[in-house]
Write an enzyme that holds these catalytic residues in place. Structure first.
Site, PDB file in Angstrom:
ATOM      1  CG  ASP A  99      42.649  38.828  43.868  1.00 30.95           C
ATOM      2  OD1 ASP A  99      42.412  39.810  44.595  1.00 30.95           O
ATOM      3  OD2 ASP A  99      43.494  38.876  42.959  1.00 30.95           O
ATOM      4  CG  HIS A 108      34.168  38.861  45.221  1.00 30.02           C
ATOM      5  ND1 HIS A 108      33.442  37.994  44.435  1.00 30.02           N
ATOM      6  CD2 HIS A 108      35.457  38.701  44.824  1.00 30.02           C
ATOM      7  CE1 HIS A 108      34.247  37.354  43.603  1.00 30.02           C
ATOM      8  NE2 HIS A 108      35.483  37.770  43.818  1.00 30.02           N
TER       9      HIS A 108
HETATM   10  O1  G3I Z   1      39.197  55.899  35.911  1.00 26.84           O
HETATM   11  C1  G3I Z   1      38.009  55.821  35.126  1.00 26.84           C
HETATM   12  C2  G3I Z   1      37.207  57.060  35.367  1.00 26.84           C
HETATM   13  O2  G3I Z   1      37.904  58.189  34.936  1.00 26.84           O
HETATM   14  C3  G3I Z   1      35.907  56.904  34.660  1.00 26.84           C
HETATM   15  O3  G3I Z   1      35.099  58.004  34.932  1.00 26.84           O
HETATM   16  C4  G3I Z   1      35.244  55.635  35.132  1.00 26.84           C
HETATM   17  C5  G3I Z   1      33.904  55.384  34.469  1.00 26.84           C
HETATM   18  O4  G3I Z   1      33.996  54.466  33.428  1.00 26.84           O
HETATM   19  O5  G3I Z   1      36.054  54.540  34.875  1.00 26.84           O
HETATM   20  C6  G3I Z   1      37.248  54.597  35.553  1.00 26.84           C
HETATM   21  O6  G3I Z   1      37.985  53.450  35.281  1.00 26.84           O
HETATM   22  C7  G3I Z   1      37.669  52.312  36.010  1.00 26.84           C
HETATM   23  C8  G3I Z   1      38.867  51.972  36.857  1.00 26.84           C
HETATM   24  O7  G3I Z   1      38.617  50.772  37.530  1.00 26.84           O
HETATM   25  C9  G3I Z   1      39.143  53.073  37.895  1.00 26.84           C
HETATM   26  O8  G3I Z   1      40.171  52.730  38.753  1.00 26.84           O
HETATM   27  C10 G3I Z   1      37.299  51.184  35.120  1.00 26.84           C
HETATM   28  O9  G3I Z   1      36.074  51.486  34.485  1.00 26.84           O
HETATM   29  C11 G3I Z   1      37.174  49.893  35.899  1.00 26.84           C
HETATM   30  O10 G3I Z   1      36.960  48.800  35.039  1.00 26.84           O
HETATM   31  C12 G3I Z   1      38.415  49.637  36.704  1.00 26.84           C
HETATM   32  O11 G3I Z   1      38.190  48.574  37.562  1.00 26.84           O
HETATM   33  C13 G3I Z   1      39.315  47.975  38.191  1.00 26.84           C
HETATM   34  C14 G3I Z   1      39.068  46.470  38.253  1.00 26.84           C
HETATM   35  O12 G3I Z   1      40.098  45.842  38.974  1.00 26.84           O
HETATM   36  C15 G3I Z   1      38.966  45.835  36.891  1.00 26.84           C
HETATM   37  O13 G3I Z   1      40.146  45.958  36.208  1.00 26.84           O
HETATM   38  C16 G3I Z   1      39.451  48.537  39.599  1.00 26.84           C
HETATM   39  O14 G3I Z   1      39.876  49.888  39.560  1.00 26.84           O
HETATM   40  C17 G3I Z   1      40.447  47.734  40.390  1.00 26.84           C
HETATM   41  O15 G3I Z   1      40.362  48.170  41.736  1.00 26.84           O
HETATM   42  C18 G3I Z   1      40.130  46.247  40.317  1.00 26.84           C
HETATM   43  O16 G3I Z   1      41.159  45.596  40.962  1.00 26.84           O
HETATM   44  C19 G3I Z   1      40.974  44.231  41.289  1.00 26.84           C
HETATM   45  C20 G3I Z   1      42.214  43.496  40.784  1.00 26.84           C
HETATM   46  O17 G3I Z   1      42.233  43.555  39.373  1.00 26.84           O
HETATM   47  C21 G3I Z   1      42.285  42.061  41.267  1.00 26.84           C
HETATM   48  N1  G3I Z   1      42.121  42.024  42.695  1.00 26.84           N
HETATM   49  C22 G3I Z   1      40.889  42.616  43.160  1.00 26.84           C
HETATM   50  C23 G3I Z   1      40.815  44.070  42.779  1.00 26.84           C
HETATM   51  C24 G3I Z   1      39.570  44.741  43.310  1.00 26.84           C
HETATM   52  O18 G3I Z   1      38.405  44.392  42.630  1.00 26.84           O
HETATM   53  O1  9MR Z   2      37.267  36.964  42.056  1.00 22.53           O
HETATM   54  C1  9MR Z   2      37.842  37.856  41.127  1.00 22.53           C
HETATM   55  C2  9MR Z   2      38.040  39.212  41.758  1.00 22.53           C
HETATM   56  O2  9MR Z   2      38.941  39.113  42.816  1.00 22.53           O
HETATM   57  C3  9MR Z   2      38.469  40.208  40.697  1.00 22.53           C
HETATM   58  O3  9MR Z   2      38.502  41.500  41.221  1.00 22.53           O
HETATM   59  C4  9MR Z   2      37.507  40.184  39.542  1.00 22.53           C
HETATM   60  C5  9MR Z   2      37.880  41.136  38.435  1.00 22.53           C
HETATM   61  O4  9MR Z   2      39.119  40.865  37.902  1.00 22.53           O
HETATM   62  O5  9MR Z   2      37.408  38.907  39.013  1.00 22.53           O
HETATM   63  C6  9MR Z   2      36.938  37.957  39.942  1.00 22.53           C
HETATM   64  O6  9MR Z   2      36.897  36.691  39.352  1.00 22.53           O
HETATM   65  C7  9MR Z   2      35.793  36.493  38.513  1.00 22.53           C
HETATM   66  C8  9MR Z   2      36.250  36.356  37.095  1.00 22.53           C
HETATM   67  O7  9MR Z   2      36.854  37.556  36.643  1.00 22.53           O
HETATM   68  C9  9MR Z   2      35.084  35.980  36.202  1.00 22.53           C
HETATM   69  N1  9MR Z   2      34.408  34.792  36.691  1.00 22.53           N
HETATM   70  C10 9MR Z   2      33.922  34.936  38.049  1.00 22.53           C
HETATM   71  C11 9MR Z   2      35.030  35.263  39.009  1.00 22.53           C
HETATM   72  C12 9MR Z   2      34.481  35.564  40.414  1.00 22.53           C
HETATM   73  O8  9MR Z   2      33.929  34.478  41.016  1.00 22.53           O
END
Ligand code: G3I
Ligand code: 9MR
Ligand code: CA
Length: 610
Positions: free
Chosen positions: A176, A477
């Site tokens: 993103d 992605h």
């Molecule tokens: O830290 C816990 C861990 O202790 C546990 O064992 C594990 C199993 O459930 O979960 C871990 O937490 C996870 C966390 O990431 C770890 O960093 C969450 O479940 C998981 O939902 C969370 O996901 C994050 C995701 O956004 C959704 O919020 C990712 O870390 C994070 O890298 C990702 O970041 C996104 C940005 O929001 C938007 N831009 C893209 C980026 C990459 O996808």
């Molecule tokens: O494209 C988005 C990605 O960069 C983020 O990591 C992710 C989680 O926050 O969300 C993606 O966007 C999705 C949205 O959350 C739900 N609808 C589909 C989107 C991806 O095409």
């Protein structure tokens, strides 16, 4: 060297491959980019029987290995035998025969094996730059127009302020186009620490990006993001959480993402992460640009003061905002991180922190970064450094033990969550710190196995770095890679990696079909739909770049200034050769390990440095 014998070899390989029969099922999982000549080398074998032969380009068996005992690797449920072929040292491309049959022909041994992937993973930050066009000279077929060129951003009500600020530059976070201070924090720190640990290696390492004054390329790249981070500090010292549109854009190029940008939130995590990064930047940029360095230091101090006054301002997405939240309710680790780095930079004891953490660093928990800071500054931290070192080593011992069974990697069942490839990468960075502090080569060897994992020694049999390896992700992605009309994705990106959460699996046909296998290490799909396994992110590339960079720098004869002299064991041949002559001495100064002989200094490759 790298392509030695390849031309003659290719037709023969094809012939050999067509001879092998479909009934044969052994699979060898290898580091597809290659192995260093002087390193320990290992691949993982599933369903093998009998001995393994390594066959050179002219068809001769150069090494026969009896695979190790088989053991189960829980994350994939496979029974695996590890095959140690360290004795193979001659650069070249080889085939692997199991039970007399060729199972693959892309096994490479080379010198400077990881220099290309290092440069590619660092170059990727250039491709993520906001607010500038990527010219063909640098970007080749991935050239594109500038995105997010309007510097005026609206202050969202969640900032507690109104009006606009000027904010541009920085790296897009991921697939993103958001820019998030928290995730910039760990990313920028990791890249700065790579430079700070190996300044003399990075002073001359160049890749194809625009020059920035007299800065080494790595510091030129990092400055693009530091400049943006500096725009995100409010006049009271607090730091805004992120700069994004209100929702995620569609599959468009940066220049087509024209929704208004908002500055959103202002909180403790962003403020302390910012303070830590700016404190490190003040040290690193000082020799090149003293006024920039002092600007960073002032910003760090001001941020720290705000954080100390506002220790519990956790960020959560406001109801009208849907972009990444990087929400974190546990804020003590960020303060520890900031205090540690400010103490190192200033020597002011009011910033000094104590304690140590067993937690692997990640964007939400940076306590491990504070542990690195304490353990690597023994003079400044005294007893606290010793506690940090002991903690660091006990975790490293566990990682090292895990790397000797199963798939021969550190990753275990609980390590597979969103961004699992950064878990792997950060385990490798942790192991290298243990290596610097002890000189015990077992930690170095375990760290190289992390690179092996990320570059193909994994049950998906793929390199997780776009553009490198026999098989690598084609459909990440990543909005630019989807929208640019170029077949190959932008190179040098580490994808998030397997994990069983399935957050992106939906009922609508345009969303991901269920790709879960019931096993964490194989729950992955190389499909654009999969933001939970196949997105890319700046904080996932950074530990990979650190690992590849540190391993190349160590083998070029460099060591961090704080490292024990035991680290020389990596280059026994050179050290011994120097020693045999007129009693030269190994010494540390100016942040490097060198050999002194007759009043002259040489690096560990034997090149005169002074
Ligand atoms: O830290 C816990 C861990 O202790 C546990 O064992 C594990 C199993 O459930 O979960 C871990 O937490 C996870 C966390 O990431 C770890 O960093 C969450 O479940 C998981 O939902 C969370 O996901 C994050 C995701 O956004 C959704 O919020 C990712 O870390 C994070 O890298 C990702 O970041 C996104 C940005 O929001 C938007 N831009 C893209 C980026 C990459 O996808
Ligand atoms: O494209 C988005 C990605 O960069 C983020 O990591 C992710 C989680 O926050 O969300 C993606 O966007 C999705 C949205 O959350 C739900 N609808 C589909 C989107 C991806 O095409
Ligand atoms: Ca935290």
């Amino acid at each position: 060297m790298l392509n030695f014998g390849l031309k003659q070899y290719v037709p023969m390989t094809i012939a050999l491959l067509s001879l092998s029969t479909a009934a044969f099922s052994a699979t060898a999982y290898i580091n597809q980019v290659g192995y260093r000549s002087g390193d320990s080398k290992e691949f993982a074998l599933v369903d093998g029987s009998g001995n393994v032969e390594i066959v050179n380009a002219s068809g001769s068996t150069v090494l026969t290995v009896t695979p190790g005992e088989s053991s189960t690797w829980a994350p994939s449920g496979q029974n695996v035998q590890l095959v140690d072929f360290s004795e193979l040292k001659t650069p070249g491309t080889y085939s692997i025969k199991v039970g007399g049959q060729v199972v693959r022909s892309d096994l490479k041994v080379a010198d400077k094996t990881y220099e290309d992937v290092l440069k590619a993973s660092l170059k990727w930050y250039y491709y993520q730059r906001a607010s500038m066009a990527l010219d063909e000279t640098y970007a080749g077929q991935w050239k594109r127009a500038a995105g997010h060129t309007n510097p005026t951003a609206r202050l969202h009500s969640s900032t507690g302020a109104s009006g606009t600020i000027n904010s541009s530059k920085g790296w897009y976070d991921a697939g993103d186009y958001g820019r998030y201070i928290v995730n910039s924090g760990i990313t920028t720190y990791t890249l700065l620490s790579l430079y700070e640990h190996f300044p003399d290696y990075f002073k001359t390492l160049k890749w194809n990006i625009p020059a920035e004054g007299n800065l080494p390329d790595l510091l030129a790249e990092i400055k693009w993001n530091l400049d943006w981070m500096l725009t995100m500090q409010a006049s009271d010292g607090g730091v805004y959480h992120k700069l994004t549109t209100l929702g995620f854009p569609g599959d468009v190029m940066p220049a087509q993402d024209s929704d208004p940008l908002y500055v959103i939130g202002k909180g403790t995590a962003a403020t302390f992460d910012f303070a830590a990064v700016m404190a490190v930047a003040a040290r690193v940029y000082k020799p090149f640009d003293a006024s920039y360095a002092s600007k960073c230091l002032e910003a760090a101090k001001k941020a720290y003061a705000w954080g100390a006054q506002n220790p519990n301002k956790a960020f959560n997405n406001p109801s009208d905002v849907a972009t990444g939240s990087y929400a974190d309710g546990s804020l003590g680790d960020e303060k520890d991180f900031a205090g540690t780095e400010l103490f190192v930079t200033t020597g002011d004891a009011s910033y000094k922190t104590s304690g140590a953490s067993h937690n692997l660093p990640g964007w939400a928990d940076v306590s491990g970064l504070a542990t690195y800071g304490k353990a690597t500054h023994a003079t400044e931290f005294g007893n606290v450094a010793q506690v940090a070192k002991d903690t660091l080593l006990s975790v490293a011992d566990d990682f090292e033990a895990r790397s000797t069974t199963g798939f021969g990697v550190v990753m275990g069942d609980n390590d597979f969550y969103w961004g699992s490839n950064s878990v792997a990468g950060n385990q490798g960075v942790w192991l290298l710190h243990a290596y610097y502090l002890t000189g015990d080569k077992k930690y170095y060897v375990a760290a190289t196995k992390v690179l092996d994992y990320l570059l193909g020694k994994n049950p998906l049999d793929m390199s997780f770095l776009t553009g490198y390896g026999t098989k690598s992700p084609m459909m990440p992605h990543h909005r630019p890679s989807t929208a640019d009309g170029v077949k190959d994705p932008v190179p040098g990106m580490i994808v998030g990696g397997p994990q069983p959460g399935g957050e992106d699996i939906g009922s609508q046909t345009w969303e991901c079909k269920d790709y879960r296998t019931g096993k964490p290490a194989t729950s992955y799909t190389d499909n654009r739909c999969s933001y939970a396994t196949n997105e890319v992110a700046i904080n996932w590339n950074a530990p990979f770049a650190y690992l590849a960079g540190a391993i190349e720098a160590i083998n070029a004869g460099y060591a961090p200034s704080f490292a024990t002299s035991g680290i020389t064991s990596i280059k026994p041949a050179v050290a011994r050769k120097a020693h045999a002559k007129q009693g030269p001495q190994l010494r540390f100064a100016d942040q490097m390990l060198y050999v002194e002989k007759n009043g002259k200094r040489f690096n560990l490759n034997g090149h005169r440095i002074k």
